[in-house]
Structure formats: C-alpha cells, structure tokens
Design an enzyme around this catalytic site. Structure first.
Site, PDB file in Angstrom:
ATOM      1  N   PHE A  57       0.836  -1.201   0.000  1.00  0.00           N
ATOM      2  CA  PHE A  57       0.000   0.000   0.000  1.00  0.00           C
ATOM      3  C   PHE A  57       0.873   1.253   0.000  1.00  0.00           C
ATOM      4  CE2 PHE A  57      -2.738  -2.979   2.436  1.00  0.00           C
ATOM      5  CZ  PHE A  57      -3.812  -2.991   1.580  1.00  0.00           C
TER       6      PHE A  57
ATOM      7  N   LEU B  53       2.576  -2.467   3.984  1.00  0.00           N
ATOM      8  CA  LEU B  53       2.630  -1.039   3.693  1.00  0.00           C
ATOM      9  C   LEU B  53       4.000  -0.722   3.103  1.00  0.00           C
ATOM     10  CD1 LEU B  53       1.014  -0.001   7.031  1.00  0.00           C
ATOM     11  CD2 LEU B  53       0.104   0.708   4.828  1.00  0.00           C
ATOM     12  N   CYS B  54       3.992  -0.205   1.885  1.00  0.00           N
ATOM     13  CA  CYS B  54       5.244  -0.025   1.146  1.00  0.00           C
ATOM     14  C   CYS B  54       6.261   0.810   1.919  1.00  0.00           C
ATOM     15  CB  CYS B  54       4.942   0.626  -0.196  1.00  0.00           C
ATOM     16  SG  CYS B  54       6.383   0.924  -1.210  1.00  0.00           S
ATOM     17  N   PHE B  55       5.787   1.899   2.573  1.00  0.00           N
ATOM     18  CA  PHE B  55       6.733   2.823   3.199  1.00  0.00           C
ATOM     19  C   PHE B  55       7.002   2.489   4.666  1.00  0.00           C
ATOM     20  CE2 PHE B  55       6.275   4.999  -0.713  1.00  0.00           C
ATOM     21  CZ  PHE B  55       7.485   5.654  -0.868  1.00  0.00           C
TER      22      PHE B  55
ATOM     23  N   LYS C 185      13.178   5.958   4.539  1.00  0.00           N
ATOM     24  CA  LYS C 185      12.797   5.684   3.146  1.00  0.00           C
ATOM     25  C   LYS C 185      12.057   6.888   2.574  1.00  0.00           C
ATOM     26  CE  LYS C 185      10.063   2.412   0.385  1.00  0.00           C
ATOM     27  NZ  LYS C 185       9.542   1.040   0.321  1.00  0.00           N
TER      28      LYS C 185
END
Lengths: 128, 241
Positions: free
Chosen positions: B62, B123-125, B139
């Site tokens: 996400f 969650l991507c981040f 990140k």
C-alpha cells in the site's frame, strides 16, 4: 538445464505436448530472472486463449509479470497447487510448477516453437 | 494508473515510445499492489480520512499518495543491455532518482537490505527493501514493477512530505521534512528528466499522451480503474487481454 523433450517460446514458457493437449509452464531461466515467486494468478478453466495472449501473472520482488500462452486453445486445467505453493514455480519449474493444460486449436503452432537447442542459443544471445 | 497501463500496452505493440511520466494526485489516494487484499481496517481508514483508493497494475504494498512526486517509466528491456534480473531494474530506476537528487545536493543512498520476495511489506513505506532510496536512514522513495513481456512499467513515489495517518510512514519520511527546506518543483522535475534520460540512455521527447494512448486510457478508466470489482477485489475481465 533445458529439458530436451519440451518446446519453448521467446517469452520463456515451455510446452509439453501430450496428444491434443499441451502442458505449459515457465522455464528455469524465467523463474531465475523473476526471483522468488509469491503469487500466481491463472485463468479460469474453459477460457479460450490466443497464441501470445497473457493467460495470467506471477508476482515476485514487487514485480507483477504477465505469462503468455505459446499456443491457441482452450484451458482444460490449471495447477491449483500454485495458489498455496507458488514457490513450486522456482523449485520445480518443469514439474510441480506447471501452470495450465490447454487443448490445442492449431497443432501447427507447436512446430513454430523452439527446440531445446534453439532455446539454449536464444537465452545465451538474447532476443534480436 | 489507466494512462500508465495504456502506454505499457501501446509500447508492447510498438505503437508508443519509451516514456517517462511525472505527475501528482488531485486528492490523497491509497494505491494497492496488484495482489493485495484490502482489509476492513484499511477500507475503514480510507472512508474516515476521505482517501480515494485505486489498485495498481504493479506489485508491492500500500502507498498513500499525497505530497509526493509520482513517476512512471515505461521502457523495453532492449533499451538496457545486458538484460538483467527483475531486482536489478529496481537498482537502475533507483539510481535515476538518486542522481536526480544528487543534482539538487541531496544526500541519498540506496537501501542494501537483501530483498526477500516472501517478506513483502503490507505497507510499502513501512519497510525499506533493497534499492529503495534513503535520506538520513528514512525511506523517501520506493517503486514497484509490471513486466509485460519485454516491456517494463516501473511506478514510483518520491515522498516530499508525509501526511495523514503516521501508520503509513513508520520508517519513512519526506525529503523536505528531513532537509527542513522546500524543494523547487520545477528543479526536481528537470533533474528527474535529465537523470532518467542519461541513465536509461533514452532521448525522451516532451509531450502528452498519443491519441491511441488517450483512447485506451479512457477505456481502462471506465472499465477498470474506477470499478469496485478491480479496486477492491482485483477482478477485471479484460486483465489478460
């Protein structure tokens, strides 16, 4: 290792012919390029596929890769085990990692696929 | 999303050139990776915070798109020789963004954590993975990929400022937040264009979508990217056409 008895497409699928039926999966070279496969989406049984049409996708390393049918025909079976064990695509690309079985519409398409020797040369030289 | 997919499909047919798109969002939007399931908590969060939601054609986790520069690059693997493993394209694309930030004197490094495909963050981040971009250990940029035969679509987000629920950003930060200064948008757009062109060795020509791309994007918007069946359940009848 490229099994001698199979035929190969430029998009790195292998084809095993059993009479009017073919079994399709992706090659060892393809799975190595993809990395760890974590999801596989396959078509519904009885779907009609055209040659070079995307029949599903595999996800690895945040990448979704389309899988292309080397032949025209009707999907007769899919490897349902891959839903729970997608890693079979990496571990056993030519056996437990098979993807779909297709009833051929045009037997002539098989003749246009690459032999093991031709495919070995193809992956060494890359597409033209 | 529809424009990116339209260019991808047209590029594979040989009807479109390799393309770099730089864009932003009209309203805060959560994007889901191709294979992700939207759970009840995230659906509720989107409703509460009035976040739009769309499913990407690419993989990954996400992403909350808000104060960021979004990029997508569509190119042929033939553009880059020798051919590389999937993960190596992440390094190539991250290097494009890294060099763009270097042009603006922003110290940015590539995350070196070995990529484990089975360790795909929800969650991507929240979890830097190999070849994500880090500023001061946080990140700031991540990307995800779709491979359509020889053609690759890489979609990425360069975060300028985080916003909304902090749960989206546990190990992330916006570049402007880390630097405590505002970055000129025209400068960063120019830096990205230059770095992508140099690293990929592609002479991008400024312009909009072609007529064919626009028509296909319009169809994909109507039939796919605005449909609950695609965005919430990942189902689209023409997905593999």
């Amino acid at each position: 290792m490229v099994p001698r008895e199979l035929k190969y497409s430029e998009s790195h699928e292998w084809v095993k012919q059993e009479g009017a039926m073919v079994i399709i999966g992706i090659t060892d070279y393809a799975q190595e390029e993809l990395g760890d496969v974590v999801f596989v989406e396959l078509p519904k049984v009885s779907r009609q596929l055209k040659q070079q049409e995307s029949f599903g996708v595999a996800e690895s390393v945040k990448a979704v890769s389309d899988l292309f049918s080397p032949v025209t025909g009707k999907v007769m079976a899919i490897n349902e085990t891959l839903a729970q064990q997608p890693e079979l695509v990496n571990k056993e690309p030519y056996a437990g990692g098979w993807m779909i079985k297709v009833e051929l519409s045009d037997n002539g398409e098989i003749a246009n696929l690459m032999s093991a020797e031709e495919y070995e040369k193809f992956i060494q030289e890359g597409p033209k | 999303m529809a424009s990116d997919e339209a260019i991808l499909r047209q590029r594979r047919m040989g009807a479109s050139p390799s393309t770099l798109r730089l864009y932003s969002w009209l309203k805060p939007t959560v994007s889901l990776g191709y294979f992700q399931h939207i759970g009840v908590p995230l659906a509720a969060l989107c409703r509460q915070q009035h976040l739009a939601l769309v499913r990407r054609p690419t993989g990954g986790g996400f992403v909350l798109h808000d104060q960021e520069i979004t990029f997508s690059v569509i190119f042929s693997r033939q553009d880059l020789r020798p051919q590389r493993q999937t993960v190596e394209y992440y390094r190539v694309i991250a290097t494009c963004v890294q060099k763009a930030l270097w042009r603006l004197n922003i110290a940015v490094t590539l995350a070196e954590k070995v990529f484990d495909g089975r360790d795909n963050s929800f969650l991507c981040f929240n979890k830097p993975t190999k070849y994500d971009l880090l500023v001061a250990g946080k990140k700031v940029c991540g990307s995800a990929q779709r491979r359509y035969g020889e053609i690759i679509l890489q979609q990425g987000s360069l975060i300028l400022r985080t916003s909304g629920d902090p749960g989206f950003w546990r190990q992330a930060a916006g570049v402007e937040e880390v630097l405590c200064e505002k970055i000129s948008r025209p400068e960063i757009y120019q830096a990205l264009q230059t770095s992508f062109a140099e690293e990929l060795r592609i002479a991008f020509v400024p312009g909009g979508l072609t007529a064919a791309e626009r028509a296909l994007a319009r169809r994909l918007t109507t039939e796919k990217y605005t449909q609950v069946s695609w965005n919430y359940q990942g189902q689209y009848q023409g997905e593999h056409d």
